[in-house]
Design an enzyme around this catalytic site. Structure first.
Site, short mmCIF file in Angstrom:
data_model
loop_
_atom_site.label_atom_id
_atom_site.label_comp_id
_atom_site.label_asym_id
_atom_site.label_seq_id
_atom_site.Cartn_x
_atom_site.Cartn_y
_atom_site.Cartn_z
N LYS A 146 2.87 -6.79 -4.94
CA LYS A 146 1.76 -5.72 -4.71
C LYS A 146 0.75 -5.89 -5.47
CE LYS A 146 0.78 -0.69 -4.89
NZ LYS A 146 1.43 0.62 -4.96
N LYS A 148 -2.94 -5.73 -6.90
CA LYS A 148 -4.05 -4.75 -7.42
C LYS A 148 -5.34 -5.38 -7.41
CE LYS A 148 -1.68 -1.18 -8.85
NZ LYS A 148 -1.45 0.27 -8.42
N ASP A 173 -3.28 -2.98 -3.18
CA ASP A 173 -3.56 -1.73 -3.65
C ASP A 173 -4.92 -1.80 -4.13
OD1 ASP A 173 -3.66 0.95 -4.36
OD2 ASP A 173 -1.97 1.00 -5.67
N LYS A 244 4.67 9.60 -4.24
CA LYS A 244 5.07 9.64 -5.50
C LYS A 244 5.50 11.02 -6.28
CE LYS A 244 1.87 5.65 -6.67
NZ LYS A 244 0.62 5.33 -7.36
#
Length: 325
Positions: A146, A148, A173, A244
């Site tokens: 993932k 950033k 992300d 989340k």
């Protein structure tokens, strides 16, 4: 019912950066509920972009301690505390306490079949594409990365990482760091990089442009969807929801949100706010319903609980009642 709440701080192996924020430790609360000789626990870090931190969560739980000690159900809790980290810690402690008192596992209580899942490993934001590519190469055992990103050379960073890890599945992300013009510019270039999805490219409250936007890469909502009350609008703009527990306020609401999102045709992801295995454990239940899993928080810490989850080449499993559930 007896209750205690305290703050814990866990050091990261190195600073972790995203668009507009940096962590050097994971600081959160742990709620413990005791009844009939059994103890249930729940951990939460809170939602930093909503102003939550360990101190505010502690104060929030402490303010309703009297009501909790009288004895409270998970249904009652939904009205006692708003969505957020404080409710998450109490809700997860209630689930754990029910498991301990009933002698049943969380899988038996929820009716969800457990299986190992593959978590992403997060590559934090670095100064250059080359530095991020080097971190991706160093994470050779992680099958899913993932990435950033912010608005500084996003395509160049992704291209460098793809060159360094042609074998890995990649998801992105942007943490609200792009605008619509940048998104429109970047997406066509990224198609050849075979991205699984792009998470939260536009700021919360400024993503109306996604209504009717035909993206060749799935767009996922994180900050734009905190709980089930925001799902209807979010589902018209995004094809995936990142759930989340710190955002929605616990496992109870997370399962409600997951099932509602699926009925609207949304894909699902479960994420974390960087915590220990105690924080990840309830999210592992939600992970069974998800297309992508982001539960790598303990991998960013110097230490974890001795009965923590098991991580092996991206696969996470090994939830034991000694930890939670």
């Amino acid at each position: 019912m007896k209750m205690s709440v305290h703050i814990e701080e866990w050091e990261l192996t190195q600073p972790f950066r995203i668009s507009g924020f940096e962590w050097v430790n994971a600081r959160g609360i742990v709620v413990q509920l005791a009844e009939d000789g059994q103890v249930g626990r729940g951990e939460a870090q809170g939602v930093f972009y909503l102003g939550e931190d360990a101190d505010s969560l502690f104060a929030q739980v402490h303010a309703v301690a009297g009501e909790i000690r009288k004895g409270i159900s998970r249904a009652d809790l939904q009205d006692l505390l708003p969505p957020g980290g404080a409710r998450n810690a109490v809700d997860c402690a209630l689930w754990d306490l029910e498991c301990k008192k009933s002698g049943r596992t969380i899988w038996q209580l929820t009716g969800i079949e457990p299986k190992p899942v593959t978590t992403v490993f997060t590559i934090g934001l670095e100064a250059t594409p080359e530095a991020m590519a080097a971190k991706a190469a160093a994470a050779a055992e992680a099958p899913v990365l993932k990435i950033k990103l912010n608005a500084d050379r996003p395509y160049e960073r992704l291209a460098a990482i793809r060159a360094a890890r042609p074998d890995a599945a990649l998801v992105v992300d942007a943490n609200q760091g792009w605008d619509f013009a940048l998104l429109q510019d970047v997406i066509p270039k990224c198609v050849a990089l075979d991205l699984g999805m792009i998470e939260q490219p536009l700021p919360r409250g400024a993503d109306e442009a996604l209504e009717g936007f035909d993206s060749p890469i799935t767009l996922a909502a994180d900050e734009s969807c905190l709980h089930s009350g925001e799902l209807a609008v979010t589902a018209s703009r995004y094809g995936m929801i990142n759930i989340k527990l710190d955002k929605c306020g616990g496992l109870t609401e997370a399962l409600k949100l997951a099932r509602a999102a699926k009925t609207l045709g949304c894909q699902l992801m479960v994420g974390n706010m960087v915590g220990t295995s105690l924080a990840m454990a309830p999210s592992l239940v939600v992970a069974q319903l998800c297309d992508f899993v982001d539960l790598d928080g303990p991998l960013l810490l110097k230490y974890d609980h001795p009965n923590g989850l098991r991580y092996r080449k991206g696969v996470v499993d090994g939830l034991r009642p000694a930890l939670w559930g």
